[in-house]
Design an enzyme around this catalytic site. Sequence first.
Site, mmCIF file in Angstrom:
data_model
loop_
_atom_site.group_PDB
_atom_site.id
_atom_site.type_symbol
_atom_site.label_atom_id
_atom_site.label_comp_id
_atom_site.label_asym_id
_atom_site.label_seq_id
_atom_site.Cartn_x
_atom_site.Cartn_y
_atom_site.Cartn_z
ATOM 1 N N LYS A 1 -36.193 -21.941 -16.048
ATOM 2 C CA LYS A 1 -37.359 -22.835 -16.030
ATOM 3 C C LYS A 1 -38.128 -22.813 -17.352
ATOM 4 C CE LYS A 1 -37.992 -22.673 -11.028
ATOM 5 N NZ LYS A 1 -38.909 -22.407 -9.903
ATOM 6 N N ASP B 1 -43.525 -27.155 -9.126
ATOM 7 C CA ASP B 1 -43.688 -25.866 -8.453
ATOM 8 C C ASP B 1 -45.144 -25.606 -8.086
ATOM 9 O OD1 ASP B 1 -41.096 -24.933 -8.258
ATOM 10 O OD2 ASP B 1 -41.160 -23.850 -10.163
ATOM 11 N N ALA C 1 -44.059 -12.767 -13.963
ATOM 12 C CA ALA C 1 -44.450 -13.664 -15.047
ATOM 13 C C ALA C 1 -43.342 -14.646 -15.416
ATOM 14 C CB ALA C 1 -44.854 -12.849 -16.272
ATOM 15 N N GLY D 1 -40.846 -18.276 -14.550
ATOM 16 C CA GLY D 1 -41.136 -19.699 -14.515
ATOM 17 C C GLY D 1 -41.911 -20.130 -13.292
ATOM 18 N N ALA D 2 -41.564 -19.615 -12.109
ATOM 19 C CA ALA D 2 -42.295 -19.981 -10.896
ATOM 20 C C ALA D 2 -43.737 -19.506 -10.975
ATOM 21 C CB ALA D 2 -41.606 -19.394 -9.670
ATOM 22 N N LEU E 1 -42.955 -15.895 -2.759
ATOM 23 C CA LEU E 1 -42.207 -17.106 -3.080
ATOM 24 C C LEU E 1 -40.751 -17.038 -2.640
ATOM 25 C CD1 LEU E 1 -43.628 -18.115 -6.578
ATOM 26 C CD2 LEU E 1 -44.554 -18.490 -4.279
ATOM 27 N N GLY F 1 -41.890 -18.373 0.944
ATOM 28 C CA GLY F 1 -41.787 -19.434 -0.037
ATOM 29 C C GLY F 1 -41.245 -20.749 0.476
#
Length: 283
Positions: free
Chosen positions: A68, A105, A131, A133-134, A219, A242
Amino acid sequence: MTGIARLALFGHPLGHSRSAQLFETWSAKSGPPLVYQPVEVRAEQLDAALERLRAGQWHGANVTIPHKTLLAARVDELTPEASRAGAVNVIVRGEDGTLLGANTDGEGFWEGCCATLGEPVPAGLALILGAGGAARGVAEALARRGREVRVVTRAPQRAVRDFAGLVVGCLDWEAPELESVARAAALVVQATPLGMAPVEHLAPPLPIEWLERALVVDLVYRPWETLFLRRARARGLRALNGWPMLVHQARLAAGLWFGIEAVRGFLEAAAEVESRDPLRRSA
């Protein structure tokens, strides 16, 4: 988009993903005709996959771990949300082959939580564990709504740069102030891969007794209930997995590809997928 839409999912590994089931069920019930193809793409194969997308092999793509953040620098244009997050989970191919990177997201997280809770996400301090991408997408959506966001990561100095403008602070797991921050948190978002198959026996190293009033959102959705969620529920905390985020970010992605009017029936299709999930029934 006319004819049969060809969509891809780029990531590695992809065994956890339910995106293909979501889109194919929606297509069969009420959505447009489409083929959704999971494509295992390692980091060294990412540029080649994007060239295939530019050439028209697919009309668009979803992006999952671990690409991501890498994609944010490889597409031709970013939506405002993707630019602020520095992460892309949706690619829209233009007729001329240009690639627009979007991030659904964060908005998917917000909408999914609100729909499941039947009320807004709690105001107050939000603590994000991880930390990647999500995490960046979630931080962007929370910061845009005025939430105070802090991130816990093994590399807080790098996170200060990556989350610039989104968070008020980044902590490592050994930070002395982490306990007081966790006790004050109104929302805790577990955004690491810990707890996802095949490491279901793992959870982030945050003592659950530090959480006093937080809504806990993990998530991960496969397994349906992670070790972290079990611990949170045993403490009496409200806890979500999630799945709502997955569903709502996918619906928003479909809106980017097909137009917002075309996504009617998506949530009903997602409910059908959820109802027949053996992992959910066994949780």
